[in-house]
Design an enzyme around this catalytic site. Structure first.
Site, mmCIF file in Angstrom:
data_model
loop_
_atom_site.group_PDB
_atom_site.id
_atom_site.type_symbol
_atom_site.label_atom_id
_atom_site.label_comp_id
_atom_site.label_asym_id
_atom_site.label_seq_id
_atom_site.Cartn_x
_atom_site.Cartn_y
_atom_site.Cartn_z
ATOM 1 N N HIS A 118 -50.863 26.786 -25.589
ATOM 2 C CA HIS A 118 -50.404 25.714 -24.699
ATOM 3 C C HIS A 118 -50.595 26.085 -23.228
ATOM 4 O O HIS A 118 -50.652 27.262 -22.858
ATOM 5 C CB HIS A 118 -48.929 25.397 -24.961
ATOM 6 C CG HIS A 118 -48.013 26.548 -24.680
ATOM 7 N ND1 HIS A 118 -47.581 26.875 -23.415
ATOM 8 C CD2 HIS A 118 -47.442 27.458 -25.506
ATOM 9 C CE1 HIS A 118 -46.793 27.916 -23.467
ATOM 10 N NE2 HIS A 118 -46.691 28.301 -24.732
ATOM 11 N N ARG A 169 -44.479 21.767 -25.751
ATOM 12 C CA ARG A 169 -45.514 22.306 -24.866
ATOM 13 C C ARG A 169 -46.840 22.479 -25.596
ATOM 14 O O ARG A 169 -47.912 22.283 -24.993
ATOM 15 C CB ARG A 169 -45.046 23.621 -24.237
ATOM 16 C CG ARG A 169 -44.651 24.736 -25.214
ATOM 17 C CD ARG A 169 -43.933 25.836 -24.444
ATOM 18 N NE ARG A 169 -43.629 27.032 -25.228
ATOM 19 C CZ ARG A 169 -42.545 27.199 -25.977
ATOM 20 N NH1 ARG A 169 -41.660 26.212 -26.064
ATOM 21 N NH2 ARG A 169 -42.333 28.341 -26.621
ATOM 22 N N GLU A 196 -43.663 29.359 -31.521
ATOM 23 C CA GLU A 196 -43.689 30.645 -30.844
ATOM 24 C C GLU A 196 -42.747 31.613 -31.565
ATOM 25 O O GLU A 196 -41.841 31.211 -32.302
ATOM 26 C CB GLU A 196 -43.242 30.461 -29.384
ATOM 27 C CG GLU A 196 -43.138 31.712 -28.538
ATOM 28 C CD GLU A 196 -44.423 32.516 -28.457
ATOM 29 O OE1 GLU A 196 -44.809 33.108 -29.492
ATOM 30 O OE2 GLU A 196 -45.032 32.568 -27.386
ATOM 31 N N HIS A 289 -49.092 28.793 -29.810
ATOM 32 C CA HIS A 289 -48.401 29.648 -28.847
ATOM 33 C C HIS A 289 -48.999 31.050 -28.842
ATOM 34 O O HIS A 289 -49.717 31.439 -29.771
ATOM 35 C CB HIS A 289 -46.917 29.710 -29.200
ATOM 36 C CG HIS A 289 -46.279 28.358 -29.278
ATOM 37 N ND1 HIS A 289 -45.573 27.803 -28.241
ATOM 38 C CD2 HIS A 289 -46.260 27.432 -30.277
ATOM 39 C CE1 HIS A 289 -45.147 26.599 -28.586
ATOM 40 N NE2 HIS A 289 -45.556 26.357 -29.824
#
Length: 364
Positions: A118, A169, A196, A289
């Site tokens: 991202h 994100r 993440e 991520h």
């Protein structure tokens, strides 16, 4: 009869599809055996089988191809009981408008997989540990996503499906890329396993201030070691993942994770979801991520625990992998060692972005 619920409707269609496939396969085998007594199901010619099925297609009403191409649809449910051999299911999909494995191969016989972390989030900008906290992209992150889409567009990339996490994100970065490529219509599959890494009690803390409190050696151990997680987060923390609607249905929410834990959830996703999509001929974009992508490239490139600890993934710079028919990486020209994939972008820009990630716990 009135259909009272979507699951009930899907079950009835699934049964019908299974019956149709069974009848079609049996008829095809019988026709082939009649024309050539020495021919058996396990040794049937793909060409003759395709010909027989094509002739049957006119007399057998075909269900919607969507049910054969869906990851969670009929194809998965009927594959095992029918024991289809020699790519026969793939040929059925192709006849009905679905993808075949050959569709995803380039001129060199390789699949293409594009990974992108991202763009810069608001907490990236503030140098805070983020983890599972669902923070938005910063304006700079939006600009980075558009830069990524321009890089992909300039090299003619297109995609059939995007995989991403449950965190905005990553989702928004991927959607901005798809929008710029004119691909907002393609399927987007969201999976918590691409989230993440969970940074435990560190989430929300400023990285530099955490170093000043605990020392750089301890913080780097939490941040970059393979199997040492940070202190766990308490469920009464305002950043507890269970407070976020997208995570409420998940069982056994993590309170902290090391990279080893992230690998343990990313690999099943790769094997169950992404690898089959690639092998079915789909061109795949993964918007995720830093640590979920580190987990994936560790597996793809066979990196050791020590090698992955020093590897950093920059924000919003597409990483392009070429994979052989067994989904093993083929080292690309311009690959960024120790990876087999290449970043799209000026090498100096890529290097500076990677160094920026590495230095987040140092001087800003």
């Amino acid at each position: 009869a009135k259909v009272t619920s979507l699951p009930h409707c899907r079950l009835r269609l699934t049964s019908a599809m299974a019956s149709w496939l069974t009848a079609t396969m049996a008829a095809a085998m019988a026709a082939m055996a009649a024309s050539n007594p020495s021919c058996s199901p396990s040794s049937s010619s793909p060409l003759s089988l395709s010909s027989q099925l094509s002739s049957l297609r006119a007399s057998a009403p075909l269900p919607s191809s969507a049910f054969l191409t869906s990851r969670a649809g009929v194809a998965d449910e009927v594959r095992a009981p029918l024991r289809l051999r020699g790519g026969m299911l793939e040929r059925l999909k192709e006849m009905m408008g679905g993808k075949s494995a050959e569709d995803g191969l380039d001129e060199n016989g390789h699949y293409t997989l594009v990974l992108v972390r991202h763009g810069e989030s608001q907490w990236n900008k503030e140098n805070r540990f983020t983890g599972w906290v669902d923070v938005p992209l910063a304006e700079t992150g939006i600009d980075e996503a558009k830069r990524a889409s321009n890089s992909l567009k300039s090299e003619g990339f297109s995609f059939d499906v995007m995989f991403t996490s449950l965190l905005q994100r990553a989702i928004k970065t991927g959607l901005l890329i798809l929008e710029d490529l004119g691909l907002l219509w393609i399927p987007v599959d969201k999976d918590w396993r691409l989230n993440e890494r969970h940074y435990g009690a560190l989430q929300g803390l400023n990285k530099k201030e955490t170093v000043e409190k605990h020392g750089s050696e301890q913080v780097n151990l939490w941040r970059r070691s393979y199997d040492t997680p940070p202190p766990p987060m308490s469920p009464d923390s305002p950043y507890w993942a269970g407070n976020q609607p997208q995570h409420k249905s998940l069982k056994d929410l993590p309170s902290t994770e090391c990279l080893k834990d992230t690998v343990a959830r990313v690999l099943p996703w790769w094997k169950e979801v992404c690898a089959p999509a690639i092998k079915s001929g789909r061109k795949v974009l993964v918007a995720a991520h830093g640590n979920s992508l580190r987990a994936l490239v560790k597996y793809l490139d066979g990196l050791s625990d020590e090698e992955i600890c020093s590897l950093n993934i920059p924000t919003a710079i597409p990483l392009v992998y070429k994979l052989d028919k067994n989904l093993k990486p083929v080292r690309a020209e311009g690959a960024y060692a120790p990876l087999s994939g290449r970043y799209l972008g000026d090498p100096e820009m890529v290097r500076n972005a990677i160094e920026g990630v590495a230095n987040q716990t140092g001087k800003k």
